[in-house]
Scaffold this motif. Sequence first.
Motif, mmCIF file in Angstrom:
data_model
loop_
_atom_site.group_PDB
_atom_site.id
_atom_site.type_symbol
_atom_site.label_atom_id
_atom_site.label_comp_id
_atom_site.label_asym_id
_atom_site.label_seq_id
_atom_site.Cartn_x
_atom_site.Cartn_y
_atom_site.Cartn_z
ATOM 1 N N LYS A 218 0.805 -1.222 0.000
ATOM 2 C CA LYS A 218 0.000 0.000 0.000
ATOM 3 C C LYS A 218 0.841 1.276 0.000
ATOM 4 O O LYS A 218 0.531 2.237 -0.693
ATOM 5 C CB LYS A 218 -0.918 0.035 1.238
ATOM 6 C CG LYS A 218 -1.893 -1.129 1.339
ATOM 7 C CD LYS A 218 -2.656 -1.040 2.655
ATOM 8 C CE LYS A 218 -3.585 -2.237 2.839
ATOM 9 N NZ LYS A 218 -4.278 -2.175 4.151
ATOM 10 N N ILE A 219 1.898 1.285 0.812
ATOM 11 C CA ILE A 219 2.668 2.515 1.007
ATOM 12 C C ILE A 219 3.809 2.542 0.005
ATOM 13 O O ILE A 219 4.783 1.791 0.118
ATOM 14 C CB ILE A 219 3.223 2.587 2.443
ATOM 15 C CG1 ILE A 219 2.075 2.455 3.456
ATOM 16 C CG2 ILE A 219 3.982 3.885 2.660
ATOM 17 C CD1 ILE A 219 2.542 2.250 4.884
ATOM 18 N N GLU A 220 3.691 3.413 -0.988
ATOM 19 C CA GLU A 220 4.664 3.457 -2.074
ATOM 20 C C GLU A 220 5.970 4.077 -1.586
ATOM 21 O O GLU A 220 5.992 5.137 -0.963
ATOM 22 C CB GLU A 220 4.105 4.269 -3.239
ATOM 23 C CG GLU A 220 4.950 4.174 -4.493
ATOM 24 C CD GLU A 220 4.269 4.828 -5.683
ATOM 25 O OE1 GLU A 220 4.137 4.161 -6.716
ATOM 26 O OE2 GLU A 220 3.872 6.002 -5.560
ATOM 27 N N ALA A 221 7.092 3.392 -1.861
ATOM 28 C CA ALA A 221 8.403 3.877 -1.458
ATOM 29 C C ALA A 221 9.321 4.119 -2.650
ATOM 30 O O ALA A 221 10.173 4.996 -2.604
ATOM 31 C CB ALA A 221 9.062 2.898 -0.496
ATOM 32 N N GLY B 20 12.060 10.329 3.482
ATOM 33 C CA GLY B 20 10.861 9.735 2.913
ATOM 34 C C GLY B 20 10.859 9.620 1.406
ATOM 35 O O GLY B 20 9.882 9.148 0.821
ATOM 36 N N SER B 21 11.963 10.028 0.760
ATOM 37 C CA SER B 21 11.987 9.982 -0.708
ATOM 38 C C SER B 21 12.257 8.590 -1.256
ATOM 39 O O SER B 21 12.017 8.325 -2.436
ATOM 40 C CB SER B 21 13.042 10.954 -1.244
ATOM 41 O OG SER B 21 14.339 10.609 -0.792
ATOM 42 N N GLY B 22 12.781 7.687 -0.408
ATOM 43 C CA GLY B 22 13.022 6.314 -0.855
ATOM 44 C C GLY B 22 14.483 5.908 -0.847
ATOM 45 O O GLY B 22 14.823 4.808 -1.294
ATOM 46 N N LYS B 23 15.376 6.762 -0.326
ATOM 47 C CA LYS B 23 16.812 6.453 -0.329
ATOM 48 C C LYS B 23 17.114 5.145 0.406
ATOM 49 O O LYS B 23 17.791 4.271 -0.122
ATOM 50 C CB LYS B 23 17.609 7.588 0.322
ATOM 51 C CG LYS B 23 17.433 8.960 -0.277
ATOM 52 C CD LYS B 23 18.389 9.962 0.329
ATOM 53 C CE LYS B 23 18.318 10.081 1.842
ATOM 54 N NZ LYS B 23 17.013 10.571 2.326
ATOM 55 N N HIS C 238 9.099 9.663 -5.108
ATOM 56 C CA HIS C 238 9.774 8.364 -5.064
ATOM 57 C C HIS C 238 10.325 7.920 -6.416
ATOM 58 O O HIS C 238 10.607 6.737 -6.613
ATOM 59 C CB HIS C 238 8.822 7.276 -4.512
ATOM 60 C CG HIS C 238 8.096 7.695 -3.276
ATOM 61 N ND1 HIS C 238 8.741 7.935 -2.079
ATOM 62 C CD2 HIS C 238 6.771 7.960 -3.048
ATOM 63 C CE1 HIS C 238 7.856 8.304 -1.167
ATOM 64 N NE2 HIS C 238 6.669 8.333 -1.736
ATOM 65 N N ARG C 239 10.535 8.861 -7.309
ATOM 66 C CA ARG C 239 11.157 8.589 -8.602
ATOM 67 C C ARG C 239 12.550 9.211 -8.627
ATOM 68 O O ARG C 239 12.866 10.104 -7.833
ATOM 69 C CB ARG C 239 10.339 9.206 -9.749
ATOM 70 C CG ARG C 239 8.929 8.673 -9.914
ATOM 71 C CD ARG C 239 8.244 9.441 -11.051
ATOM 72 N NE ARG C 239 6.851 9.083 -11.234
ATOM 73 C CZ ARG C 239 6.438 8.135 -12.075
ATOM 74 N NH1 ARG C 239 7.332 7.483 -12.817
ATOM 75 N NH2 ARG C 239 5.164 7.850 -12.181
ATOM 76 N N ILE C 240 13.372 8.766 -9.581
ATOM 77 C CA ILE C 240 14.653 9.428 -9.823
ATOM 78 C C ILE C 240 14.382 10.700 -10.618
ATOM 79 O O ILE C 240 13.799 10.659 -11.700
ATOM 80 C CB ILE C 240 15.620 8.509 -10.601
ATOM 81 C CG1 ILE C 240 16.044 7.323 -9.728
ATOM 82 C CG2 ILE C 240 16.855 9.293 -11.058
ATOM 83 C CD1 ILE C 240 16.938 6.317 -10.439
#
Length: 284
Positions: A22-25, A46-49, A229-231
């Motif tokens: 559910k929680i997109e990373a 929280g950006s996904g690093k 959460h994208r580059i």
Amino acid sequence: MRQNDPDAIFELKNVSYSYLGKIEALRDITLQIRRGEQVTIIGSNGSGKSTLLALLDGLIYPSSGQFFAFNHPVDERLFDSIKDNEFRTYFRTKVGFVFQNSDIQLFSSTVFEEIAFGPLQMELSPEEVKARVEDIMEMMQISKLRDRAPHTLSGGEKKKVCIATVLVNNPDVLLLDEPSAGLDPRTQLWLVELLHELSHAEKTVITATHDLEIMEMISKRSIVMGEDHRIKFDDTPRNVLSNYELLMDSNLVHEHMHIHGKTVREHLHGHLHEHLHEHGAGDA
């Protein structure tokens, strides 16, 4: 047919990851990291690093997309299968992960036992384990801590021990999650110098950080993660640091900060003066 790149360490193709489904990373990450690169992954909290590092370490697997390590597919079904025991062992000896929170990584009674744990899993002789541990403690300048309990160490000492537990296995790839967080200036300088030494030894070093101060000192390539959460950008640290709009949009600086060379400086005094002047307080 996929063409193998002999220098490819990691390759991600349209990889996404969601916690609990559910929680997109991570969203649609396409990325290749080659042998010997020094890379920083930067982005706001929280950006996904950290999630990206966990995926590169094989701690989690893509929810969708493809992930290859050393030209071998990595997913939960394949990586955990009986037939992949040989690759899993190979992967674990080639890739080392230093966590952001040192206390998560430390569990043994003494520093010596902590560093020896990894080599002992490699079925080395007691003599070789002892030699490895002694060598890495001397290299890391922590020999005097050998009989100390890890939980009694300072933050900087804990970080050194954590890095030693990884380097003692002589990995080809080192993943570091916010390694400079909480370090005093002297230990931070030591860390930068260590990462330089590892790059000269042709190790692949991938560091997740939001510390713009050290980015250009420890890497030659910077990957910027956006809050979606994208580059967002993949270029040299210098080009990243000179792209003020990118840094603003990625929530790495705000409108009252600017960059002088490698240093991000905040103009609180100037901003406060403007604010007071606009509201008439400066005339009091």
